[in-house]
Design an enzyme around this catalytic site. Structure first.
Site, PDB file in Angstrom:
ATOM      1  N   GLY B 180       0.801  -1.226   0.000  1.00  0.00           N
ATOM      2  CA  GLY B 180       0.000   0.000   0.000  1.00  0.00           C
ATOM      3  C   GLY B 180       0.831   1.271   0.000  1.00  0.00           C
ATOM      4  O   GLY B 180       0.297   2.362   0.118  1.00  0.00           O
ATOM      5  N   TRP B 229       6.082  -5.833   0.345  1.00  0.00           N
ATOM      6  CA  TRP B 229       5.098  -6.622  -0.392  1.00  0.00           C
ATOM      7  C   TRP B 229       5.656  -7.796  -1.192  1.00  0.00           C
ATOM      8  O   TRP B 229       4.987  -8.312  -2.084  1.00  0.00           O
ATOM      9  CB  TRP B 229       4.220  -5.724  -1.258  1.00  0.00           C
ATOM     10  CG  TRP B 229       4.939  -4.745  -2.140  1.00  0.00           C
ATOM     11  CD1 TRP B 229       5.209  -3.444  -1.829  1.00  0.00           C
ATOM     12  CD2 TRP B 229       5.419  -4.941  -3.469  1.00  0.00           C
ATOM     13  NE1 TRP B 229       5.839  -2.831  -2.882  1.00  0.00           N
ATOM     14  CE2 TRP B 229       5.978  -3.721  -3.897  1.00  0.00           C
ATOM     15  CE3 TRP B 229       5.445  -6.034  -4.340  1.00  0.00           C
ATOM     16  CZ2 TRP B 229       6.555  -3.559  -5.158  1.00  0.00           C
ATOM     17  CZ3 TRP B 229       6.023  -5.873  -5.597  1.00  0.00           C
ATOM     18  CH2 TRP B 229       6.566  -4.645  -5.992  1.00  0.00           C
ATOM     19  N   ASN B 247       9.161   1.872  -1.658  1.00  0.00           N
ATOM     20  CA  ASN B 247       9.448   3.288  -1.817  1.00  0.00           C
ATOM     21  C   ASN B 247       8.896   4.132  -0.663  1.00  0.00           C
ATOM     22  O   ASN B 247       7.958   3.737  -0.008  1.00  0.00           O
ATOM     23  CB  ASN B 247       8.812   3.776  -3.120  1.00  0.00           C
ATOM     24  CG  ASN B 247       7.322   3.482  -3.141  1.00  0.00           C
ATOM     25  OD1 ASN B 247       6.924   2.347  -3.373  1.00  0.00           O
ATOM     26  ND2 ASN B 247       6.495   4.474  -2.851  1.00  0.00           N
ATOM     27  N   ASP B 290      10.021   5.970  -7.290  1.00  0.00           N
ATOM     28  CA  ASP B 290       9.245   4.770  -6.966  1.00  0.00           C
ATOM     29  C   ASP B 290       9.978   3.493  -7.383  1.00  0.00           C
ATOM     30  O   ASP B 290       9.387   2.558  -7.893  1.00  0.00           O
ATOM     31  CB  ASP B 290       7.852   4.825  -7.632  1.00  0.00           C
ATOM     32  CG  ASP B 290       6.976   3.629  -7.216  1.00  0.00           C
ATOM     33  OD1 ASP B 290       7.302   2.970  -6.215  1.00  0.00           O
ATOM     34  OD2 ASP B 290       5.980   3.357  -7.912  1.00  0.00           O
TER      35      ASP B 290
END
Lengths: 272, 535
Positions: B180, B229, B247, B290
């Site tokens: 997320g 993740w 990130n 990112d």
């Protein structure tokens, strides 16, 4: 398939009934249900309206008669606006009549239909779940079913049954209709099987899956066996579901009600 | 029949299913017939000792079965296989299928989950299989019947956290990450009891105000990202977990979060028992592209200055390939993974990038290589001890990074700007992990659509996916093409290989299906058994 057959019938009529069908057009599908749709008083009022104007065709609990089984039909989760429009306008070209109920009453009906066709844990299910749990254990359900790790794993797990199935489907698993098996939901095709292998050994339990070429059985201990059919000499398949069909006779009405109340509340998401 | 079932004991049973359990030592041993953990072994190798499929016969592989996963799309699941049963996940559901035939045995669904999203797979230990729902519940199921054992919440959707990765089971613990980070959240790794799901420890990947490391944030660190993740790797000798982080947030807007932003875009070494940070290494301090660090750290022993040395190697999205000391995190070396790197001149002797000025996102847009997708990504890399090579899918692509002038608002999906992915060239590259040198490369199409990883075997066959929807087999030594098969959809997951009843299979999830392949064998005509129906 039903939809596919019905639509061509509706299309020409739609032109004819244009003013009254306006609501059924897709623009209205977004129509928002009132917040009260799910509250118990509203659902109870909807149940009364249903009993007087709809039960004659759709059966006392929506499981079908002259009109279709609404619990099965509504499982496809049509939008609130479409349900409202169906109730208001009926389905021209079929036996489904329009109603002259107020908007408010029509929503109450819709709320009732949602409660009987949606997951059991979202419906108002009367009874004493604590006694239901006792019945579950007394009646030997745990000999085939587990809830949160307790019980046998041979049959389907019931930990989440209230969130997965409407009440009617759970009731049906326990008290299947003898007169009209087509009204039953429970049958997922689980079969009791006994296998004799070419080497003479045997194996039995409930088939989770069976094809001409392979078989996957869970035995009484809850162990899984993967079988290749080319190794099998004989396969005995028990007719009907391994789920006993006589609980309707074996349990009192109160125990059955409480058992349903208990099962309807089985949901992994509820605070338990 | 009911009584028959309840009263008669089994006269005999087949080997599958009886009392076998997945033990920690089985996972430590690495794959054999079974594939027991996301990356095959704890060290992250995706390497199998199976020998039936070879460079000589790979050309005669054929499809063995297909399993359609209902309500799926772009499946990212990495199958787990144990004793002839394959476990695959979709959003909020798990399917157990017969790994020889592709027939469904059981399926678990959680229709009440409040979010849907991608899922990368499951983990297995004892008699339980584990996966997470998108809304952060760890689900434990009986591996044989799918019966629910427990269902425990470990994260909060209201705080921006979701779950996408396969859990990692080590001993009595199930380790779970958090996703997320592109819309604001605070990352963590949590250890839950494999028996009960109870929380044992939780390590936040962004320090709280006042904690060590919080001085690397001017602001926003409570929403700072550093998601986790992708499953991590584990060193059984030192009881250490290695986990990469995502990130910082807002992804493209560095202004509101001046500083290095620890521990984003890093690798963390954590003590298995306590979750305590042993060391960290940050690949991209103050990441504004990112890139994060989501590609798992591979644990190897290499020759370093003439002596064997235990290291962590890592192919990073920022364009560089890193070698770090496994015990201390000491930076040893970095080499370019891709040809096009414009944001840094190189890596200095402390391991920090030597920045090219003026490469941050701007309101007008700034053209930077690699693109947002990165020089590589989470697709599984593999290490083959036979060839000594590491196989990594890399992307040669540049993109435009723009900065938004709006104020960042957590959980509004505001990444602080935008980035383009104009398309590039994906290469499957074989890298020598002791010096980062490229040994061979194989172009895999030119639409940069593949998210497929790799798996390689003891006979020197390397499997991967290409941009055009082919599962491919290459010679692991040379990169020579051996075989391909069109699965008819984009590949978005990594292949695995396993064996049942003496036959080796290669399986991969693609689009909405799982496919299994093996060497061609004529199917002998088979007489159906005598079948009787009893009352």
């Amino acid at each position: 398939m039903r939809r596919f057959i019905r639509n061509p019938v509706r299309a020409p009529l739609a032109l004819f009934f244009l003013p009254c069908l306006a609501l059924a057009q897709h623009g209205q599908v977004d129509l928002k249900a009132p917040d009260s749709l799910k509250n118990p008083e509203s659902v109870a009022a909807g149940a009364k309206l249903y009993a007087t104007s709809c039960g004659g065709c759709h059966g006392p609990e929506g499981i079908g008669g002259r009109g279709p089984n609404l619990i099965k039909r509504l499982a496809r989760n049509i939008p609130d606006g479409e349900l409202f429009a169906t109730l208001r306008n009926g389905l021209p070209g079929t036996d489904m009549p329009p109603t002259s109920l107020s908007d408010d009453d029509t929503w109450k009906l819709a709320g009732y239909l949602r409660s009987i066709s949606g997951p059991a844990n979202q419906a108002v299910v009367p009874g004493d779940p604590a006694n239901g749990e006792a019945v579950f254990n007394k009646a030997g359900c745990a000999g085939c079913h587990a809830i949160l790790g307790k019980g046998s794993r041979m049959g389907p797990d019931l930990s989440n049954i209230g969130a997965n199935k409407p009440l009617a489907a759970i009731r049906d698993a326990l008290v299947p209709s003898k007169t009209d098996p087509s009204k039953n939901y429970q049958l997922q095709g689980a079969e009791g099987v006994k296998v004799t292998m070419k080497d003479g050994s045997t194996l039995q339990g409930i088939a989770r899956n069976r094809s001409n070429y392979s078989l996957q059985i869970v035995d009484q201990k809850g162990d899984l066996h993967l079988v290749s059919m080319d190794k099998v000499r004989e396969l005995q398949v028990k007719e009907g579901s391994p789920m006993p069909a006589d609980y309707g006779q074996r349990l009192s009405a109160t125990d059955m009600r409480d058992l349903l109340a208990y099962l309807a509340r089985q949901s992994v998401r509820s605070a338990k | 029949m009911k009584n028959l079932i309840l009263t008669l004991l089994l006269a005999s049973s087949l080997p599958i299913g009886t009392a076998a359990q997945v033990r920690y030592e089985d996972i430590v041993k690495g794959p054999g017939a079974d594939w027991l953990t996301y990356a095959g072994n704890y060290e992250g190798w995706r390497y199998s000792p199976l020998k039936q499929i070879t460079p000589q016969n790979a050309g005669s592989m054929t499809a063995q079965w297909t399993y359609h996963v209902p309500d799926s799309g772009g499946l990212r699941t990495n199958p787990i296989v144990y004793k002839g049963v394959m476990y695959v996940t979709n959003s909020n559901s798990m399917h157990a299928i017969d790994a020889r035939t592709g027939r469904l045995i059981w399926r678990y669904d959680d229709p009440q989950a409040t979010k849907k999203g991608v899922n990368r797979g499951s983990a297995i230990s004892g008699d339980s299989v584990y996966f997470t729902t998108t809304d952060n519940y760890l689900v434990a199921l009986d591996r044989q019947t799918g019966a629910l054992l427990f269902h425990k919440k470990f994260g909060d959707v209201d705080k921006g956290t979701t779950s996408t990765s396969a859990p990692l089971v080590v001993k009595d613990k199930v380790l779970v990450g958090s996703a997320g980070g592109d819309s604001g959240m605070r990352g963590f790794i949590v250890a839950l009891s494999a028996k009960t799901g109870e929380e044992l420890w939780r390590t936040w990947t962004v320090p709280a105000k006042g904690e060590k490391g919080s001085e690397t944030w001017s602001d926003l660190h409570e929403w700072g990202g550093a998601g986790t993740w992708l499953s991590g790797t584990f060193d059984p000798e030192t009881n250490t977990l290695f986990w990469t982080t995502g990130n910082p947030w807002p992804d493209f807007a560095g202004g509101p979060r001046m500083g290095d932003n620890l521990y984003t875009s890093s690798v963390l070494a954590l003590d298995l028992e306590t979750g305590k940070l042993k060391w960290y290494f940050q690949f991209t301090p103050h990441d504004v592209h990112d890139w994060d660090a989501q590609s798992w750290p591979v644990l190897l022993e290499i020759q370093w200055n003439g002596k064997p040395r235990k290291v962590v190697v890592h192919a990073n999205r920022n364009g560089f390939f890193y070698i770090l000391d496994r015990q201390t995190g000491e930076y040893l070396k970095a080499t370019p993974l891709t040809d096009n790197i414009t944001w840094a001149k190189g890596i200095d002797d402390k391991g920090r990038p030597v920045l090219v000025p003026g490469k941050d996102p701007t309101p007008e847009g700034n053209w930077v290589c690699p693109s947002i997708k990165g020089a590589t990504n989470w697709m599984g890399q593999s290490f083959n001890p036979g060839t000594g090579l590491l196989y990594v899918l890399t992307l040669e692509e540049c993109g435009m990074f723009t900065l938004s002038t709006q104020k960042p608002v957590p959980m509004k999906n505001f990444a602080g700007g935008a980035a383009t992915e104009p398309g590039g060239q994906v290469y499957l590259r074989a890298i020598d992990p002791k010096d980062g040198k490229r040994v061979w490369e194989y172009p895999v199409g030119n639409t940069s659509r593949t998210w497929s990883g790799t798996v390689s075997t003891a006979t020197g066959v390397l499997f991967s996916g290409d941009d055009d929807g082919h599962l491919i087999a290459l010679d692991a030594k040379t990169g020579r093409h051996l075989w391909h098969f069109n699965v008819g959809d984009s590949l978005t997951a990594s292949p695995i290989t396993y064996e049942v009843d003496g036959k080796q299979y290669v399986a991969v999830a693609a689009g909405t299906n799982v496919f299994a392949f093996g060497l061609f064998e004529p199917v002998p005509s088979m007489a159906l058994p005598k079948m009787t129906t009893t009352k």
